[in-house]
Design a protein around this motif. Structure first.
Motif, PDB file in Angstrom:
ATOM      1  N   LYS A  94      -5.588   0.610 -18.103  1.00  0.00           N
ATOM      2  CA  LYS A  94      -4.608  -0.093 -17.273  1.00  0.00           C
ATOM      3  C   LYS A  94      -3.189   0.372 -17.581  1.00  0.00           C
ATOM      4  CE  LYS A  94      -3.163  -4.798 -16.072  1.00  0.00           C
ATOM      5  NZ  LYS A  94      -3.479  -6.236 -16.236  1.00  0.00           N
ATOM      6  N   TYR A  95      -2.845   0.471 -18.859  1.00  0.00           N
ATOM      7  CA  TYR A  95      -1.499   0.897 -19.235  1.00  0.00           C
ATOM      8  C   TYR A  95      -1.246   2.348 -18.824  1.00  0.00           C
ATOM      9  CZ  TYR A  95      -1.476  -3.369 -22.065  1.00  0.00           C
ATOM     10  OH  TYR A  95      -1.531  -4.675 -22.494  1.00  0.00           O
ATOM     11  N   ASP A  96      -2.245   3.200 -18.988  1.00  0.00           N
ATOM     12  CA  ASP A  96      -2.089   4.600 -18.575  1.00  0.00           C
ATOM     13  C   ASP A  96      -1.869   4.718 -17.075  1.00  0.00           C
ATOM     14  OD1 ASP A  96      -2.447   5.391 -21.170  1.00  0.00           O
ATOM     15  OD2 ASP A  96      -4.549   5.991 -20.923  1.00  0.00           O
ATOM     16  N   LEU A  97      -2.597   3.914 -16.319  1.00  0.00           N
ATOM     17  CA  LEU A  97      -2.518   4.020 -14.854  1.00  0.00           C
ATOM     18  C   LEU A  97      -1.200   3.500 -14.315  1.00  0.00           C
ATOM     19  CD1 LEU A  97      -6.178   3.075 -13.885  1.00  0.00           C
ATOM     20  CD2 LEU A  97      -5.072   5.309 -13.668  1.00  0.00           C
ATOM     21  N   PHE A  98      -0.602   2.517 -14.943  1.00  0.00           N
ATOM     22  CA  PHE A  98       0.723   2.080 -14.502  1.00  0.00           C
ATOM     23  C   PHE A  98       1.702   3.249 -14.522  1.00  0.00           C
ATOM     24  CE2 PHE A  98      -0.070  -2.580 -15.807  1.00  0.00           C
ATOM     25  CZ  PHE A  98      -0.351  -2.933 -14.499  1.00  0.00           C
ATOM     26  N   LYS A  99       1.623   4.035 -15.578  1.00  0.00           N
ATOM     27  CA  LYS A  99       2.526   5.183 -15.708  1.00  0.00           C
ATOM     28  C   LYS A  99       2.195   6.269 -14.684  1.00  0.00           C
ATOM     29  CE  LYS A  99       4.137   8.593 -19.104  1.00  0.00           C
ATOM     30  NZ  LYS A  99       3.719   9.811 -18.369  1.00  0.00           N
ATOM     31  N   SER A 100       0.922   6.649 -14.597  1.00  0.00           N
ATOM     32  CA  SER A 100       0.555   7.760 -13.713  1.00  0.00           C
ATOM     33  C   SER A 100       0.755   7.397 -12.241  1.00  0.00           C
ATOM     34  CB  SER A 100      -0.893   8.171 -13.963  1.00  0.00           C
ATOM     35  OG  SER A 100      -1.787   7.117 -13.648  1.00  0.00           O
ATOM     36  N   ILE A 101       0.463   6.145 -11.854  1.00  0.00           N
ATOM     37  CA  ILE A 101       0.655   5.737 -10.453  1.00  0.00           C
ATOM     38  C   ILE A 101       2.137   5.698 -10.108  1.00  0.00           C
ATOM     39  CG2 ILE A 101       0.390   3.811  -8.836  1.00  0.00           C
ATOM     40  CD1 ILE A 101      -2.283   3.192 -10.214  1.00  0.00           C
TER      41      ILE A 101
END
Length: 311
Positions: A279-286
């Motif tokens: 979840k934390y990784d996807l906030f950044k990549s999105i």
């Protein structure tokens, strides 16, 4: 004649230390004979050594049992809890034996050594809170809402991995590697989310707000592409859902807010920890992908306008 006198002299000399020793042992200080004090001290040391030896043996046997069960992949929670009970019982019996050495305390000692006496003493001496913690620990052990090694959340406040369940506390280790001690009575009545109970796979909600002039189909597709790239994502669809063409990552509009349209993606991972990391990784990549695609994530403009105009 001379030899007889010599032997008699030696005999008299040998009698002097013996008489003096008896006199010393029979001498009373504060109404306590030295001989009785020495015997009391010896018995006390023997009791102490026996208690320490029995405790060491019990801990060794329980450690050996837990190691064997851990190697077989079995749950060690009950063994750890039973170890606490056995060690406590050894200390109680040792204290009862010590009390039996004190004049006038024999009746108390006998009642403690009896099985009913042990329970009566525990009820009489322990506080209500301590008893409730012990009873709460027993409920945890036998109803098994969680066990050692489970990742749980308590009342939406404390999150961590169960390390140990003692007579009084349940010990958790949080993500900061801090030990959290929660009384068994409290955790037994709390709302518990056990991420390790049954199926450990966990769904992470990825909520992103986009502006009202955004092409929603484009934003949804960009989110899905970024999520599908993540190495911790798993396919949680059933066979029927796959046949029905349900996408691996479902994304829906869940709110029309004052300044943003909120999109939610359902992304699955193998464990709760993996779901949080994903979840934390996807906030950044999105966010980075939205910037490239010129998809706006709105923020309050009013404060910026006030600042620029000096109001």
């Amino acid at each position: 004649m001379t030899s007889r006198l010599f032997l008699n002299s030696i005999s008299e000399i040998e009698k002097v230390p013996e008489h003096s020793l008896k006199h010393l042992l029979n001498e009373a200080h504060f109404n306590i004979k030295v001989e009785d004090a020495i015997i009391f001290g010896i018995k006390l040391v023997v009791i102490y050594l026996i208690v320490r030896i029995l405790t060491a043996i019990a801990k060794y046997l329980f450690r050996h049992t837990m190691r064997k069960q851990a190697e077989k992949g079995m749950d060690v929670t009950k063994v750890m809890f039973l170890k606490q009970i056995v060690v406590t019982a050894i200390y109680i019996i040792g204290c009862a034996t010590f009390l039996s050495l004190i004049p006038g305390m024999e009746k108390i000692s006998n009642s403690i050594l009896a099985s009913a006496g042990i329970l009566a003493m525990a009820v009489g001496l322990a506080s209500q809170e301590a008893l409730s913690n012990i009873v709460g620990g027993l409920f945890i052990i036998f109803t098994r809402p969680f066990k050692v090694g489970d990742f749980i959340k308590v009342d939406d406040e404390v999150v961590g991995t169960v390390i140990e369940i003692t007579l009084r506390h349940t010990i958790l280790r949080n993500v900061e590697n801090r030990m959290i001690l929660i009384p068994n009575s409290k955790i037994n009545s709390a709302t518990i989310i056990n991420s390790s109970y049954g199926d450990s796979s966990t769904c992470a909600f990825i909520d992103i707000g986009v502006s009202y002039d955004t092409n929603l189909d484009q934003a949804i597709e960009v989110m899905r592409e970024e999520i599908m790239k993540h190495k911790l994502l798993i396919d949680h669809r059933t066979g029927e859902e796959k046949k029905a063409g349900v996408p691996e990552v479902v994304i829906k509009v869940i709110n029309l807010g004052d300044s943003a349209i909120t999109l939610r993606a359902w992304a699955w991972a193998s464990t709760a920890t993996d779901a949080t990391i994903m979840k934390y990784d996807l906030f950044k990549s999105i966010k980075e992908r939205f910037d490239k695609e010129k998809i706006e994530i709105p923020y309050p403009y009013f404060n910026q306008i006030v600042k620029n105009e000096g109001l």
